[in-house]
Design a protein around this motif. Structure first.
Motif, short mmCIF file in Angstrom:
data_model
loop_
_atom_site.label_atom_id
_atom_site.label_comp_id
_atom_site.label_asym_id
_atom_site.label_seq_id
_atom_site.Cartn_x
_atom_site.Cartn_y
_atom_site.Cartn_z
N ARG A 261 0.85 -1.20 0.00
CA ARG A 261 0.00 0.00 0.00
C ARG A 261 0.88 1.25 0.00
N ASP A 262 1.95 1.23 0.78
CA ASP A 262 2.88 2.36 0.79
C ASP A 262 3.55 2.51 -0.58
N ALA B 149 -13.39 1.43 -11.70
CA ALA B 149 -14.01 2.62 -11.12
C ALA B 149 -12.97 3.73 -10.98
N ALA B 150 -13.43 4.91 -10.61
CA ALA B 150 -12.52 6.04 -10.40
C ALA B 150 -11.51 5.71 -9.32
N GLU B 151 -10.27 6.14 -9.54
CA GLU B 151 -9.19 6.04 -8.56
C GLU B 151 -8.99 4.60 -8.06
N THR B 152 -8.95 3.68 -8.98
CA THR B 152 -8.71 2.28 -8.64
C THR B 152 -7.21 1.99 -8.61
N LEU B 153 -6.78 1.38 -7.52
CA LEU B 153 -5.40 0.93 -7.37
C LEU B 153 -5.39 -0.57 -7.10
N ALA B 154 -4.54 -1.29 -7.79
CA ALA B 154 -4.41 -2.73 -7.59
C ALA B 154 -2.94 -3.11 -7.69
N VAL B 155 -2.59 -4.23 -7.10
CA VAL B 155 -1.24 -4.77 -7.26
C VAL B 155 -1.34 -6.07 -8.06
N TYR B 156 -0.28 -6.37 -8.79
CA TYR B 156 -0.25 -7.59 -9.61
C TYR B 156 1.00 -8.39 -9.30
N MET B 157 0.92 -9.67 -9.58
CA MET B 157 2.09 -10.54 -9.62
C MET B 157 2.00 -11.38 -10.88
N GLU C 239 12.08 -3.43 10.56
CA GLU C 239 10.99 -4.10 11.28
C GLU C 239 9.70 -3.31 11.12
N GLN C 240 8.59 -4.01 10.87
CA GLN C 240 7.30 -3.34 10.72
C GLN C 240 6.19 -4.29 11.13
N THR C 241 5.20 -3.75 11.83
CA THR C 241 4.02 -4.51 12.22
C THR C 241 2.88 -4.20 11.27
N PHE C 242 2.24 -5.24 10.76
CA PHE C 242 1.14 -5.10 9.80
C PHE C 242 -0.15 -5.61 10.43
N GLN C 243 -1.22 -4.84 10.23
CA GLN C 243 -2.52 -5.18 10.79
C GLN C 243 -3.45 -5.73 9.70
N THR C 244 -4.61 -6.23 10.12
CA THR C 244 -5.62 -6.69 9.17
C THR C 244 -5.86 -5.64 8.09
N GLY C 245 -5.88 -6.07 6.84
CA GLY C 245 -6.07 -5.16 5.72
C GLY C 245 -4.78 -4.77 5.03
N ALA C 246 -3.63 -5.07 5.65
CA ALA C 246 -2.35 -4.74 5.03
C ALA C 246 -2.04 -5.69 3.88
#
Length: 241
Positions: free
Chosen positions: A22-23, A108-116, A206-213
C-alpha cells in the motif's frame, strides 16, 4: 514515512526485502501518467536494477478489453473496484487471470491494484479465478522446526489456483500464533492480511502489519515472522526459475 524515504525505499537498485505494497502504491502512483489502459497503466517494483514480477496498476474510470493476456497474473485491489470479465473485485479482493485469457475489464474512479506475474506460464483455458472469500481449508505444513521460536502452530490453507507443481500458487492460508527466525526466501509472496497481525523483520528493518495490510516478501529477503494472534491471509507465491 517521508517522501524522501519513500523514494529511497523503492529505488531501482534497492536490495530485496519485504515491502508494504500500500505504501509502494501511494509512493508510485504518480509515475502512472495515463490511467486508461489495463496493461500499460502500471509502475513496476524493481530490485537490484531489474524489474520484478510485482507492481502497481492505477486506473481511473476506464474500461477496455484484452485479446489474450501474455502470462498468468494475480491481481488484488487496494482501492476502488475492478471488474475482470464476470469477476468483480472490490477492496481486498483478488483473482488470477490465466495465460491466454481474453476478457473485458472496467475500473471505477481512482482504482489501485497490485499484480504478480508468472512469466514462465503456459497458455490455458482456466479463465479468471476469483480467490475464495470462504475457503475450504485443509491442514497444511508447519514451519520447519529449525526456524521456529517456541511451539509449532497449527496451519491450514486452500489453493484456488496452482500450476506447474506449485511454482505459481494462489489462495488463502491461516495459522495460530507463532514466531520464527528469518531464512532465505527462494520465492516471491504477496500476502494480504484478512485476520490478525504480524511483525516482520529483515536486516534491521521491522514493521508490524494489521488486518487489511498488503505485503510483498521478495526472493532473496530473510524475513523473520512474529504473530501473537491467529492470522489469515490471501496469498500469491511465485517460485522463479
Amino acid at each position: 514515512m517521508t517522501g524522501l524515504a519513500q523514494i529511497d525505499r523503492y529505488a531501482l537498485d534497492r536490495k530485496p526485502s519485504f515491502v508494504d505494497l500500500r505504501d509502494f502504491a501511494e509512493a508510485s502512483q504518480g509515475k502512472v501518467a495515463a490511467r486508461g489502459d489495463y496493461l500499460s497503466s502500471r509502475a513496476a517494483l524493481y530490485e537490484n536494477g531489474v524489474e520484478g514480477p510485482v507492481g502497481l496498476i492505477a486506473l481511473d474510470a476506464a474500461s477496455g478489453s484484452i485479446e489474450a493476456i501474455a502470462s498468468d497474473e494475480f491481481v488484488l485491489v487496494l482501492e476502488g473496484e475492478l471488474t475482470l470479465g464476470d469477476v468483480v473485485l472490490t477492496r481486498g479482493a483478488a483473482a488470477v487471470i490465466a495465460h491466454g485469457t481474453s476478457f473485458a475489464w472496467t475500473a471505477a474512479a481512482e482504482t489501485l491494484a497490485v499484480y504478480m506475474r508468472y512469466p514462465e506460464s503456459a497458455p490455458s483455458d482456466a479463465g479468471i479465478t476469483a480467490i475464495s472469500k470462504d475457503p475450504a481449508y485443509v491442514p497444511s505444513n508447519k514451519p520447519a522446526p529449525e526456524v521456529l521460536i517456541g511451539p509449532a502452530p497449527e496451519c491450514r490453507n486452500f489453493n484456488d489456483y496452482r500450476v506447474d507443481e506449485g511454482r505459481f500458487v494462489c489462495g488463502t492460508w491461516a495459522s495460530t500464533a507463532y514466531r520464527r527466525h528469518g531464512f532465505a526466501y527462494g520465492h516471491y509472496e504477496i500476502m494480504h492480511l484478512v485476520e490478525g497481525s504480524v511483525t516482520l523483520e529483515d536486516a534491521g528493518l521491522e514493521q508490524t502489519f494489521q488486518t487489511g495490510a498488503t505485503i510483498l516478501a521478495e526472493r532473496g529477503s530473510h524475513c523473520a515472522w512474529d504473530s501473537r494472534e491467529d492470522v489469515a491471509k490471501l496469498f500469491a507465491i511465485y517460485r522463479a526459475g
